[in-house]
Design a protein around this motif. Structure first.
Motif, PDB file in Angstrom:
ATOM      1  N   GLY A   1       0.853  -1.221  -0.117  1.00 13.10           N
ATOM      2  CA  GLY A   1      -0.108   0.075   0.099  1.00 13.10           C
ATOM      3  C   GLY A   1       0.916   1.401   0.057  1.00 13.10           C
ATOM      4  O   GLY A   1       2.005   1.046   0.608  1.00 13.10           O
ATOM      5  N   ILE A   2       0.203   2.532  -0.289  1.00 14.36           N
ATOM      6  CA  ILE A   2       0.952   3.610  -0.711  1.00 14.36           C
ATOM      7  C   ILE A   2      -0.144   4.794   0.018  1.00 14.36           C
ATOM      8  O   ILE A   2      -1.100   4.899  -0.285  1.00 14.36           O
ATOM      9  N   TRP A   3       0.749   5.412   0.982  1.00 16.76           N
ATOM     10  CA  TRP A   3       0.054   6.834   1.547  1.00 16.76           C
ATOM     11  C   TRP A   3       0.511   7.810   0.916  1.00 16.76           C
ATOM     12  O   TRP A   3       1.843   8.157   1.103  1.00 16.76           O
TER      13      TRP A   3
ATOM     14  N   VAL B   1      -1.989  -3.167  -5.579  1.00 16.14           N
ATOM     15  CA  VAL B   1      -1.496  -2.077  -4.539  1.00 16.14           C
ATOM     16  C   VAL B   1      -2.692  -1.258  -4.128  1.00 16.14           C
ATOM     17  O   VAL B   1      -3.263  -0.735  -5.180  1.00 16.14           O
ATOM     18  N   VAL B   2      -2.769  -0.913  -3.078  1.00 19.00           N
ATOM     19  CA  VAL B   2      -3.754  -0.003  -2.397  1.00 19.00           C
ATOM     20  C   VAL B   2      -3.228   1.229  -2.329  1.00 19.00           C
ATOM     21  O   VAL B   2      -2.099   1.452  -1.674  1.00 19.00           O
ATOM     22  N   VAL B   3      -3.626   2.555  -2.911  1.00 16.96           N
ATOM     23  CA  VAL B   3      -3.194   3.894  -2.672  1.00 16.96           C
ATOM     24  C   VAL B   3      -4.068   4.526  -1.874  1.00 16.96           C
ATOM     25  O   VAL B   3      -5.314   4.957  -2.263  1.00 16.96           O
ATOM     26  N   GLN B   4      -3.997   5.335  -0.879  1.00 11.14           N
ATOM     27  CA  GLN B   4      -4.698   6.032  -0.243  1.00 11.14           C
ATOM     28  C   GLN B   4      -4.028   7.496  -0.312  1.00 11.14           C
ATOM     29  O   GLN B   4      -2.837   7.920   0.088  1.00 11.14           O
ATOM     30  N   LYS B   5      -4.671   8.515  -1.020  1.00  7.47           N
ATOM     31  CA  LYS B   5      -4.256   9.872  -1.281  1.00  7.47           C
ATOM     32  C   LYS B   5      -4.941  10.652  -0.263  1.00  7.47           C
ATOM     33  O   LYS B   5      -5.906  10.607  -0.005  1.00  7.47           O
TER      34      LYS B   5
END
Ligand SMILES: NC(=O)c1ccc[n+]([C@@H]2O[C@H](COP(=O)([O-])OP(=O)(O)OC[C@H]3O[C@@H](n4cnc5c(N)ncnc54)[C@H](O)[C@@H]3O)[C@@H](O)[C@H]2O)c1
Ligand SMILES: NC(=O)c1ccc[n+]([C@@H]2O[C@H](COP(=O)([O-])OP(=O)(O)OC[C@H]3O[C@@H](n4cnc5c(N)ncnc54)[C@H](O)[C@@H]3O)[C@@H](O)[C@H]2O)c1
Lengths: 229, 229
Positions: free
Chosen positions: A180-182, A195-199
């Motif tokens: 995951g990417i913050w 891949v999970v992305v939280q913007k």
DNA sequence: CTGGGCTCGATACTTCAATATCGATACTGA
DNA sequence: TCAGTATCGATATTGAAGTATCGAGCCCAG
């Protein structure tokens, strides 16, 4: 039906709005536990956060914890259930990419352990920053990120590089098999579906604030207060 | 019916979800203007932000700017309309309270002018920080805040103090007749109804990220889920 | 031991955002 | 010139989130 099955079923239909409120409940519940409280009513939780009691009860229902009439919910059990629901029972390991203004602030923030996050490494592309100590972390060159992630079982990447470098840095994280990417940049990242992305976009909040300042009938406070008294 | 009347009427029924998306449109529109583009279709805007074209058209409708079939929307006119709608046509003046980790990051951020914000002063309670230069701002003692705000026509306060100090610091801002508070602490502030508070809670985003990591069927990419008022 | 009152969970209702669909428009290109 | 088509705005439908209401459980006070 076991508690686990129930929990999994409800997890499917969980609304995001509910998930967003869980940390606020968790924070208050921990304070209550520290005071030795064993039970707390949804009404009390609601008052503190200016929410309707029925919303709190519905939110807490997804954890599977049952409240008792007249008594409320068991504090400790609820804490454990929320932590488990969010995966915060063990802190996820994260690397930070971009040790600049914002990166330094996040590195220095002491509260992340409470939110299931542990920053275990900091990376940058600027040779002047590499090797320097920053808030207790040695800044490493980006080339060493893949090995670091693989060896350290790192699951998350925190992205605080300038916008033009964002997509490339994200690609490095993806190739390193991050889950995951913050994302604190203003860039819409392109990543593979696993891949999970939280913007996290500060401009959004600022837009709401600006707009409410222009709205004549806007009400104060963090949210709509229920009814007074 | 004039454009202004129309705009004001629509402003009433504006949803928050729409307001949150406006900065993203604005960012792209400015990039297009810099390239000399005169028109852009809602379809293009939608593709960049992974949104449905219908949503973009509805969002843009609140600005009152009319698009032309087959051509799209006039870029420059749209930029001016969004800026005006958000009140970003002239930057609001803001003071920052709490020159710590996060405060320093915000003080050093160069992008706020694009979002209608100008930080004109930094305040702290720690005698060791007062008088020091920080990212081009001299840190001032909290006692000087009221005079500074009154003299400088400051409208906004940015709150980045530790949680235990948050309510007291907010009270100082309110007494100084600030109109809005951008609250980065985890505290639900109590303020009079004429003061607008926008709370920025990192834990919310982190909760969503953690939850999606546990959700097997979650898809990647960043979406902007609606939030409660 | 018994009624009052707080709280819970469940269900039905309302409101608002997202999505689907449609006719109208104006530029493109043969 | 004129058919083709991308795009717009408007309206209707779907869906999710929040709200209102109700019966039931359980503690406590009398
Ligand atoms: N500072 C803030 O308050 C703030 C607020 C909101 C959003 N942001 C966003 O956060 C991001 C960073 O902002 P900042 O103010 O910290 O900027 P910054 O310039 O202070 O920090 C960026 C850091 O990234 C490093 N970097 C550059 N290219 C890199 C690469 N390819 N790989 C690894 N590291 C690289 C730079 O050396 C620098 O240390 C920006 O996208 C900005 O929009 C910042
Ligand atoms: N650092 C982060 O990345 C981060 C992330 C999310 C939220 N936050 C929140 O932001 C706030 C600040 O975090 P931080 O990491 O910058 O903390 P910090 O301790 O580094 O900074 C706080 C600053 O506020 C000053 N201060 C203390 N009491 C004050 C008062 N009464 N009036 C004026 N100034 C006062 C301190 O002297 C210090 O300079 C906290 O509430 C934290 O929860 C921080």
């Amino acid at each position: 039906m076991t508690n686990d099955t129930l929990s999994m079923e409800r997890m499917q239909r969980t609304g995001l709005s509910c998930v967003r409120r869980l940390p606020a409940y968790l924070q208050l519940l921990r304070a209550l536990r520290a005071e030795g409280r064993e039970f707390v009513s949804g009404t009390v939780l609601a008052r503190v956060h200016y929410l309707e009691p029925v919303i709190v009860r519905k939110d807490l229902a997804i954890t599977g914890v049952m409240g008792k009439p007249r008594l409320g919910f068991p504090v400790n059990e609820l804490i454990l259930a929320i932590e488990k629901f969010l995966g915060w029972d063990r802190a996820a390991r994260a690397v930070l990419v971009g040790a600049g203004n914002l990166g330094a602030a996040l590195l220095g923030y002491q509260g992340f352990e409470d939110f299931g996050l542990r920053i275990v490494g900091a990376f940058d592309a600027d040779p002047r920053k590499i090797g320097r100590e920053m808030k207790g972390h040695r800044v490493l060159p980006l080339q060493r990120l893949p090995g670091f992630v693989a060896r350290g079982k790192v699951e998350l990447g925190i992205l605080t590089v300038p916008a033009p470098a964002a997509q490339a840095a994200a690609a490095v994280l993806v190739r390193a098999r991050i889950r995951g990417i913050w994302n604190f940049t203003s860039v819409r990242l392109q990543v593979p579906p696993e891949v999970v992305v939280q913007k996290e976009d500060l401009a959004e909040g600022l837009a709401v604030l600006s707009h409410r300042l222009r709205q004549p009938g806007a009400q104060g406070g963090d949210s709509v207060p229920p009814r007074q008294v």
